[in-house]
Design a protein around this motif. Structure first.
Motif, mmCIF file in Angstrom:
data_model
loop_
_atom_site.group_PDB
_atom_site.id
_atom_site.type_symbol
_atom_site.label_atom_id
_atom_site.label_comp_id
_atom_site.label_asym_id
_atom_site.label_seq_id
_atom_site.Cartn_x
_atom_site.Cartn_y
_atom_site.Cartn_z
ATOM 1 N N UNK A 299 0.821 -1.045 0.027
ATOM 2 C CA UNK A 299 0.043 0.065 0.008
ATOM 3 C C UNK A 299 0.950 1.140 -0.282
ATOM 4 N N UNK A 300 0.826 2.100 -1.058
ATOM 5 C CA UNK A 300 1.847 3.048 -1.304
ATOM 6 C C UNK A 300 1.499 4.151 -0.403
ATOM 7 N N UNK A 301 0.124 4.492 0.177
ATOM 8 C CA UNK A 301 -0.296 5.555 1.131
ATOM 9 C C UNK A 301 0.480 5.001 2.367
ATOM 10 N N UNK A 302 0.675 3.877 2.898
ATOM 11 C CA UNK A 302 1.011 3.523 4.247
ATOM 12 C C UNK A 302 2.742 3.710 3.968
ATOM 13 N N UNK A 303 3.320 3.320 2.817
ATOM 14 C CA UNK A 303 4.746 3.206 2.672
ATOM 15 C C UNK A 303 5.393 4.591 2.813
ATOM 16 N N UNK A 304 4.290 5.485 2.133
ATOM 17 C CA UNK A 304 4.872 7.059 2.079
ATOM 18 C C UNK A 304 5.080 7.600 3.436
ATOM 19 N N UNK A 305 4.444 7.068 4.424
ATOM 20 C CA UNK A 305 4.285 7.659 5.759
ATOM 21 C C UNK A 305 5.427 7.057 6.702
ATOM 22 N N UNK A 306 6.196 6.077 6.158
ATOM 23 C CA UNK A 306 7.214 5.637 7.061
ATOM 24 C C UNK A 306 8.558 6.347 6.810
ATOM 25 N N UNK A 307 9.308 6.550 7.984
ATOM 26 C CA UNK A 307 10.496 7.477 7.698
ATOM 27 C C UNK A 307 11.364 6.792 6.970
ATOM 28 N N UNK A 308 11.827 5.433 7.061
ATOM 29 C CA UNK A 308 12.634 4.758 6.179
ATOM 30 C C UNK A 308 11.863 3.706 5.516
ATOM 31 N N UNK A 309 11.979 3.296 4.278
ATOM 32 C CA UNK A 309 11.490 2.219 3.461
ATOM 33 C C UNK A 309 12.353 1.825 2.447
ATOM 34 N N UNK A 310 12.139 0.315 2.368
ATOM 35 C CA UNK A 310 13.047 -0.318 1.307
ATOM 36 C C UNK A 310 12.043 -0.755 0.160
ATOM 37 N N UNK A 311 12.174 -0.242 -1.054
ATOM 38 C CA UNK A 311 11.239 -0.717 -2.147
ATOM 39 C C UNK A 311 11.983 -1.979 -2.853
ATOM 40 N N UNK A 312 11.115 -3.060 -2.929
ATOM 41 C CA UNK A 312 11.691 -4.277 -3.733
ATOM 42 C C UNK A 312 10.995 -4.178 -5.088
ATOM 43 N N UNK A 313 11.801 -4.217 -6.048
ATOM 44 C CA UNK A 313 11.265 -4.103 -7.643
ATOM 45 C C UNK A 313 11.847 -5.158 -8.138
ATOM 46 N N UNK A 314 11.196 -5.783 -9.234
ATOM 47 C CA UNK A 314 11.469 -7.033 -10.080
ATOM 48 C C UNK A 314 12.190 -6.360 -11.224
ATOM 49 N N UNK A 315 13.131 -7.209 -11.615
ATOM 50 C CA UNK A 315 13.897 -6.768 -12.930
ATOM 51 C C UNK A 315 14.308 -8.071 -13.652
ATOM 52 N N UNK A 316 13.340 -8.790 -14.407
ATOM 53 C CA UNK A 316 13.710 -10.016 -15.064
ATOM 54 C C UNK A 316 13.608 -11.200 -14.018
ATOM 55 N N UNK A 317 14.738 -11.805 -14.013
ATOM 56 C CA UNK A 317 14.828 -12.950 -12.985
ATOM 57 C C UNK A 317 15.411 -12.438 -11.638
ATOM 58 N N UNK A 318 15.607 -11.422 -11.348
ATOM 59 C CA UNK A 318 16.261 -10.713 -10.249
ATOM 60 C C UNK A 318 15.125 -9.660 -9.662
ATOM 61 N N UNK A 319 15.849 -9.275 -8.230
ATOM 62 C CA UNK A 319 15.073 -8.033 -7.727
ATOM 63 C C UNK A 319 16.005 -7.076 -7.069
ATOM 64 N N UNK A 320 15.475 -5.916 -7.183
ATOM 65 C CA UNK A 320 16.365 -4.998 -6.757
ATOM 66 C C UNK A 320 15.738 -4.184 -5.326
ATOM 67 N N UNK A 321 16.671 -3.959 -4.509
ATOM 68 C CA UNK A 321 16.304 -3.398 -3.167
ATOM 69 C C UNK A 321 16.705 -1.968 -3.305
ATOM 70 N N UNK A 322 15.869 -0.935 -2.891
ATOM 71 C CA UNK A 322 16.383 0.417 -2.881
ATOM 72 C C UNK A 322 16.110 0.977 -1.547
ATOM 73 N N UNK A 323 16.814 1.616 -0.813
ATOM 74 C CA UNK A 323 16.444 2.488 0.355
ATOM 75 C C UNK A 323 15.842 3.820 0.047
ATOM 76 N N UNK A 324 14.746 4.228 0.774
ATOM 77 C CA UNK A 324 14.454 5.416 0.369
ATOM 78 C C UNK A 324 14.067 6.201 1.877
ATOM 79 N N UNK A 325 14.679 7.326 2.226
ATOM 80 C CA UNK A 325 14.444 8.101 3.376
ATOM 81 C C UNK A 325 13.492 9.179 3.187
ATOM 82 N N UNK A 326 12.474 9.170 4.014
ATOM 83 C CA UNK A 326 11.527 10.238 3.852
ATOM 84 C C UNK A 326 12.304 11.563 4.138
#
Length: 316
Positions: free
Chosen positions: A289-316
């Motif tokens: 749920x994007x609305x909830x994720x945006x309210x967190x001070x630090x979140x890690x977004x997991x995105x799929x790329x082919x047969x792998x996945x990438x993890x990105x840290x986002x600080x609010x």
């Protein structure tokens, strides 16, 4: 003439002696009546016969008055005797009515006095025994309380009951802790209890006259709030429920299906999670749920790329 004079003098002396003896007798007689207040003595010039006559007349009058007084007293005594007899009869009848035995030759009054003395002694004895009875009742209540406590403890320590007793205590404590959280999440509408019959959770609807119903009757969003409250309460109490020496749980992961919440409920849940983070606890939320994720001070977004996945840290 001389002989006649001598005889006359002798007669005079004898008369004087007789008069003296008569006055002594008069004085003795009058003194004996002093308590009755006889008439006062007259002057010495008055003849002794007159004094005797006055004393005799007074005695006759006094005797008549006292005879009248005696007769009056006799009449009163007769009336009092009749009253006494009547009262003795009544007292005897009362003694019979209360089954008080009057010994032969004794008066009912004496038997009643003796019975009254025995009754007073018995009363004092009963008062003392009543105080002892109160003390013993208090001791009995204390002993019965100790007995019930020992009996309950024996049941709880029994192999077939001890585990259930511990679980019931833990469930009750969990429900109490979750209620504090759920009341805030639900706007003071719901609280949790443990059903004593089957051990399951029930909810109390305070907006519906404190109706008690099964937790299964909650809607999806309400069920999420109840589950979140139980999860947070369990996280708070996990150390106390564990064995001695268990570490404090300082971080939790929440994956409770936030997508089932409406915007208002989601805002309430997000605020509760933020308060948990502010208390020093690390809270990890797994959600898409994007609305909830945006309210967190630090979140890690997991995105799929082919047969792998990438993890990105986002600080609010």
């Amino acid at each position: 003439a001389r002989a006649a004079q001598t005889d006359a003098l002798a007669d005079r002396d004898a008369a004087v002696a007789d008069e003296h003896a008569a006055r002594v007798a008069y004085d003795d007689a009058r003194d004996a009546l002093a308590i009755l207040k006889p008439p006062s003595r007259r002057r010495s010039s008055v003849q002794l016969l007159d004094e005797w006559t006055a004393l005799a007349e007074w005695a006759e009058q006094e005797a008549a008055a006292r005879r009248a007084t005696v007769q009056e007293f006799e009449q009163k005594a007769t009336a009092l005797a009749e009253q006494r007899a009547a009262r003795i009869t009544v007292l005897a009848e009362r003694c019979v009515s209360v089954e008080l035995v009057v010994p032969k030759g004794s008066e009912p009054a004496g038997a009643a006095r003796e019975a009254l003395g025995r009754a007073r002694a018995d009363h004092e004895t009963l008062i003392g025994r009543a105080a002892d009875a109160d003390r013993l009742r208090t001791q009995l209540a204390e002993v019965e309380t100790q007995r019930d406590l020992a009996h309950g403890l024996a049941l709880h320590l029994n192999a077939s009951h001890f585990e259930k007793w511990l679980l019931d205590e833990a469930m009750t404590a969990l429900a109490d802790g979750a209620t504090e959280l759920l009341m805030g999440l639900s706007g003071d509408q719901y609280s949790l209890r443990v059903d004593s019959k089957n051990g399951s959770f029930v909810v109390v609807d305070h907006r519906n006259a404190d109706e008690v119903r099964s937790a299964r009757t909650l809607s999806g969003g309400e069920t999420f709030l109840a589950s979140l409250a139980l999860a947070l309460a369990l996280a708070d109490r996990i150390a106390s429920l564990a064995a001695r020496g268990a570490a404090r749980l300082e971080s939790i992961f929440l994956d409770e299906g936030f997508g089932s919440l409406d915007p208002d409920t989601l805002d309430v849940v997000a605020s509760a999670i933020e308060e948990l983070g502010a208390s020093g606890r690390v809270v990890a939320v797994v959600s898409h749920v994007a609305e909830l994720a945006e309210r967190l001070p630090v979140r890690y977004e997991v995105q799929r790329a082919g047969n792998a996945s990438t993890v990105e840290r986002i600080d609010r």
